[in-house]
Design a protein around this motif. Structure first.
Motif, short mmCIF file in Angstrom:
data_model
loop_
_atom_site.label_atom_id
_atom_site.label_comp_id
_atom_site.label_asym_id
_atom_site.label_seq_id
_atom_site.Cartn_x
_atom_site.Cartn_y
_atom_site.Cartn_z
N LEU A 246 0.85 -1.19 0.00
CA LEU A 246 0.00 0.00 0.00
C LEU A 246 0.88 1.24 0.00
CD1 LEU A 246 -2.43 -1.54 2.57
CD2 LEU A 246 -2.97 -1.11 0.18
N GLY B 102 -6.70 -0.35 -1.99
CA GLY B 102 -6.26 -1.34 -1.01
C GLY B 102 -7.28 -2.44 -0.81
N LEU C 144 -0.18 -6.67 5.37
CA LEU C 144 -0.40 -5.35 4.80
C LEU C 144 0.85 -4.50 5.04
CD1 LEU C 144 -4.07 -4.73 5.97
CD2 LEU C 144 -3.27 -5.69 3.80
N ALA D 192 0.57 0.30 5.28
CA ALA D 192 -0.83 0.60 5.61
C ALA D 192 -0.99 1.45 6.86
CB ALA D 192 -1.60 -0.71 5.81
N HIS E 109 -7.75 1.08 6.47
CA HIS E 109 -7.00 -0.18 6.53
C HIS E 109 -7.23 -0.90 7.86
CE1 HIS E 109 -4.08 1.86 3.51
NE2 HIS E 109 -5.09 1.29 2.88
N PHE F 99 -0.17 -6.23 9.99
CA PHE F 99 0.43 -5.03 9.40
C PHE F 99 1.93 -5.05 9.68
CE2 PHE F 99 -3.89 -3.91 10.47
CZ PHE F 99 -4.31 -2.98 9.51
#
Length: 213
Positions: A8, A78, A95, A98, A110, A126
Protein backbone atom coordinates in the motif's frame (compact mmCIF):
# COMPACT_ATOMS: atom_id res chain seq x y z
CA UNK A 1 -0.57 -22.02 3.50
CA UNK A 2 -0.64 -19.23 0.90
CA UNK A 3 0.85 -16.03 2.30
CA UNK A 4 0.19 -12.79 0.46
CA UNK A 5 1.67 -9.35 0.97
CA UNK A 6 -0.33 -6.34 -0.18
CA UNK A 7 1.80 -3.25 -0.85
CA UNK A 8 0.00 0.00 0.00
CA UNK A 9 1.02 3.63 -0.38
CA UNK A 10 2.06 4.52 3.17
CA UNK A 11 5.72 4.94 4.15
CA UNK A 12 7.85 1.90 4.94
CA UNK A 13 11.33 1.14 6.18
CA UNK A 14 12.85 -1.53 3.95
CA UNK A 15 14.55 -3.29 6.87
CA UNK A 16 16.28 -6.65 6.66
CA UNK A 17 13.59 -8.09 8.91
CA UNK A 18 10.79 -6.91 6.62
CA UNK A 19 12.59 -8.18 3.52
CA UNK A 20 12.99 -11.58 5.15
CA UNK A 21 9.30 -11.72 5.98
CA UNK A 22 8.31 -10.88 2.43
CA UNK A 23 10.61 -13.47 0.89
CA UNK A 24 7.98 -16.21 1.32
CA UNK A 25 4.98 -14.10 0.25
CA UNK A 26 3.15 -13.75 -3.03
CA UNK A 27 2.85 -10.01 -3.69
CA UNK A 28 0.09 -7.69 -4.91
CA UNK A 29 0.63 -3.93 -5.20
CA UNK A 30 -2.17 -1.39 -4.88
CA UNK A 31 -1.70 1.84 -6.87
CA UNK A 32 1.24 3.81 -5.38
CA UNK A 33 2.24 0.78 -3.34
CA UNK A 34 4.18 -0.28 -6.45
CA UNK A 35 6.92 2.13 -5.34
CA UNK A 36 7.80 -0.22 -2.50
CA UNK A 37 8.30 -3.19 -4.81
CA UNK A 38 11.67 -1.98 -6.08
CA UNK A 39 12.83 -0.84 -2.64
CA UNK A 40 12.08 -4.32 -1.29
CA UNK A 41 13.36 -6.22 -4.32
CA UNK A 42 9.93 -7.63 -5.19
CA UNK A 43 8.14 -8.40 -8.44
CA UNK A 44 4.38 -8.31 -7.78
CA UNK A 45 2.23 -10.85 -9.54
CA UNK A 46 -0.49 -8.19 -9.78
CA UNK A 47 -0.59 -4.40 -9.74
CA UNK A 48 -4.03 -2.85 -9.60
CA UNK A 49 -5.80 0.44 -8.95
CA UNK A 50 -6.91 3.59 -10.67
CA UNK A 51 -3.25 4.71 -10.91
CA UNK A 52 -4.05 8.28 -9.88
CA UNK A 53 -1.14 8.38 -7.40
CA UNK A 54 1.75 7.23 -9.59
CA UNK A 55 3.84 8.95 -12.24
CA UNK A 56 5.30 5.96 -14.04
CA UNK A 57 3.26 4.33 -16.83
CA UNK A 58 1.87 0.92 -15.83
CA UNK A 59 3.66 -0.80 -18.70
CA UNK A 60 7.06 0.15 -17.21
CA UNK A 61 6.63 -1.89 -14.02
CA UNK A 62 7.83 -5.39 -13.26
CA UNK A 63 4.35 -6.61 -12.30
CA UNK A 64 3.29 -9.81 -14.07
CA UNK A 65 -0.30 -8.57 -14.43
CA UNK A 66 -1.87 -5.11 -14.42
CA UNK A 67 -5.53 -4.45 -13.66
CA UNK A 68 -6.98 -0.95 -14.05
CA UNK A 69 -10.07 0.46 -12.32
CA UNK A 70 -11.91 3.77 -12.76
CA UNK A 71 -11.26 6.52 -10.23
CA UNK A 72 -14.98 6.82 -9.43
CA UNK A 73 -15.34 3.43 -7.75
CA UNK A 74 -16.95 2.41 -4.45
CA UNK A 75 -13.89 0.57 -3.07
CA UNK A 76 -10.36 1.72 -2.26
CA UNK A 77 -7.41 0.36 -4.20
CA UNK A 78 -6.26 -1.34 -1.01
CA UNK A 79 -9.59 -3.08 -0.58
CA UNK A 80 -9.48 -4.30 -4.17
CA UNK A 81 -5.96 -5.64 -3.66
CA UNK A 82 -6.99 -7.50 -0.51
CA UNK A 83 -9.98 -8.99 -2.31
CA UNK A 84 -7.68 -10.09 -5.15
CA UNK A 85 -5.39 -11.82 -2.67
CA UNK A 86 -8.35 -13.70 -1.17
CA UNK A 87 -9.57 -14.66 -4.65
CA UNK A 88 -6.12 -16.11 -5.33
CA UNK A 89 -6.27 -18.30 -2.24
CA UNK A 90 -4.66 -16.20 0.48
CA UNK A 91 -4.73 -17.85 3.90
CA UNK A 92 -2.80 -14.99 5.51
CA UNK A 93 -2.39 -11.37 4.45
CA UNK A 94 0.45 -9.02 5.37
CA UNK A 95 -0.40 -5.35 4.80
CA UNK A 96 2.74 -3.33 4.03
CA UNK A 97 2.60 0.47 3.98
CA UNK A 98 -0.83 0.60 5.61
CA UNK A 99 -0.04 2.30 8.92
CA UNK A 100 0.71 5.89 7.90
CA UNK A 101 1.17 8.29 5.05
CA UNK A 102 -0.28 11.55 3.78
CA UNK A 103 -3.89 10.32 4.01
CA UNK A 104 -5.09 9.60 7.55
CA UNK A 105 -8.42 8.37 6.19
CA UNK A 106 -6.60 5.66 4.23
CA UNK A 107 -4.81 4.42 7.36
CA UNK A 108 -8.13 4.36 9.22
CA UNK A 109 -9.80 2.41 6.43
CA UNK A 110 -7.00 -0.18 6.53
CA UNK A 111 -7.61 -0.74 10.25
CA UNK A 112 -11.33 -1.17 9.64
CA UNK A 113 -10.72 -3.56 6.75
CA UNK A 114 -8.32 -5.63 8.86
CA UNK A 115 -10.86 -5.91 11.67
CA UNK A 116 -13.55 -7.02 9.22
CA UNK A 117 -11.23 -9.58 7.64
CA UNK A 118 -10.21 -10.97 11.02
CA UNK A 119 -13.86 -11.39 11.99
CA UNK A 120 -14.37 -13.35 8.76
CA UNK A 121 -11.58 -15.71 9.82
CA UNK A 122 -8.67 -14.35 7.78
CA UNK A 123 -5.20 -14.03 9.33
CA UNK A 124 -4.14 -10.39 8.95
CA UNK A 125 -1.05 -8.50 10.04
CA UNK A 126 0.43 -5.03 9.40
CA UNK A 127 4.16 -4.42 8.95
CA UNK A 128 5.84 -1.32 7.54
CA UNK A 129 9.32 -2.03 8.87
CA UNK A 130 8.85 0.48 11.69
CA UNK A 131 5.64 -0.73 13.31
CA UNK A 132 3.60 -3.92 13.33
CA UNK A 133 -0.07 -4.45 14.17
CA UNK A 134 -2.58 -7.26 14.62
CA UNK A 135 -6.39 -7.32 14.98
CA UNK A 136 -7.40 -8.81 18.32
CA UNK A 137 -9.88 -11.65 18.00
CA UNK A 138 -12.61 -11.81 20.60
CA UNK A 139 -11.86 -14.41 23.22
CA UNK A 140 -8.46 -15.25 21.68
CA UNK A 141 -5.09 -14.62 23.32
CA UNK A 142 -2.57 -12.90 21.05
CA UNK A 143 1.04 -13.63 21.97
CA UNK A 144 3.74 -11.43 20.45
CA UNK A 145 7.47 -11.78 21.02
CA UNK A 146 8.58 -8.21 21.77
CA UNK A 147 11.96 -7.12 23.05
CA UNK A 148 12.03 -5.55 26.54
CA UNK A 149 11.38 -1.82 26.29
CA UNK A 150 9.33 -2.04 23.09
CA UNK A 151 6.41 0.39 23.14
CA UNK A 152 2.96 -0.82 22.18
CA UNK A 153 -0.64 0.37 22.33
CA UNK A 154 -4.10 -1.17 22.12
CA UNK A 155 -6.15 0.85 19.62
CA UNK A 156 -9.83 0.36 20.37
CA UNK A 157 -12.62 0.80 17.84
CA UNK A 158 -15.43 0.17 20.32
CA UNK A 159 -16.00 -0.43 24.02
CA UNK A 160 -14.10 -3.57 25.08
CA UNK A 161 -14.63 -5.99 27.93
CA UNK A 162 -12.23 -8.38 29.59
CA UNK A 163 -9.02 -6.73 28.40
CA UNK A 164 -6.00 -8.56 29.76
CA UNK A 165 -2.38 -7.54 29.13
CA UNK A 166 0.46 -9.70 30.45
CA UNK A 167 4.22 -9.26 30.14
CA UNK A 168 4.08 -5.45 30.20
CA UNK A 169 5.13 -2.62 32.50
CA UNK A 170 1.43 -1.76 32.87
CA UNK A 171 -0.50 -5.05 32.99
CA UNK A 172 -4.28 -5.32 33.04
CA UNK A 173 -6.48 -8.18 34.19
CA UNK A 174 -9.96 -8.50 32.71
CA UNK A 175 -10.63 -4.74 32.55
CA UNK A 176 -13.68 -3.23 30.84
CA UNK A 177 -12.97 0.02 28.99
CA UNK A 178 -15.18 2.47 27.10
CA UNK A 179 -14.16 3.50 23.62
CA UNK A 180 -13.26 6.98 24.91
CA UNK A 181 -10.60 5.76 27.36
CA UNK A 182 -6.92 6.32 26.48
CA UNK A 183 -5.65 3.97 29.19
CA UNK A 184 -4.18 1.54 26.66
CA UNK A 185 -1.87 4.00 24.88
CA UNK A 186 1.95 3.80 25.14
CA UNK A 187 2.53 0.70 27.22
CA UNK A 188 5.95 -0.98 27.36
CA UNK A 189 6.86 -4.63 27.00
CA UNK A 190 8.96 -6.48 29.58
CA UNK A 191 9.49 -9.15 26.92
CA UNK A 192 6.91 -11.32 25.11
CA UNK A 193 3.39 -10.01 25.74
CA UNK A 194 -0.04 -11.64 25.81
CA UNK A 195 -3.17 -9.66 25.05
CA UNK A 196 -6.80 -10.77 25.18
CA UNK A 197 -10.20 -9.13 24.86
CA UNK A 198 -13.50 -10.85 25.52
CA UNK A 199 -15.72 -8.54 23.46
CA UNK A 200 -15.20 -5.47 21.30
CA UNK A 201 -12.92 -4.44 18.45
CA UNK A 202 -9.26 -3.55 18.94
CA UNK A 203 -5.86 -3.65 17.29
CA UNK A 204 -2.49 -4.25 18.91
CA UNK A 205 0.11 -1.78 17.55
CA UNK A 206 3.79 -2.27 18.42
CA UNK A 207 7.14 -0.86 17.42
CA UNK A 208 9.27 -3.17 15.31
CA UNK A 209 12.42 -4.52 16.93
CA UNK A 210 15.05 -1.85 16.12
CA UNK A 211 17.87 -4.40 16.40
CA UNK A 212 16.43 -6.25 13.37
CA UNK A 213 16.65 -3.25 11.00
Amino acid sequence: MSQFAVLLAGPIEASARLRARLASCRVIAADAGIRHARALGLEPELWLGDFDSVDEPPEETDAAEIRSFPAGKDKTDGQLAIEAAIERGATSILLVGALGGPRSDHAFSHYVLALALAEEGHAVEFDDGRERAWPLGRGETREVALEPGTQFSILRFSDVTGLTIEGAVYPLDGVDLPFTSILTQSNEADGPIRVRIETGRAILLAQADPSAH
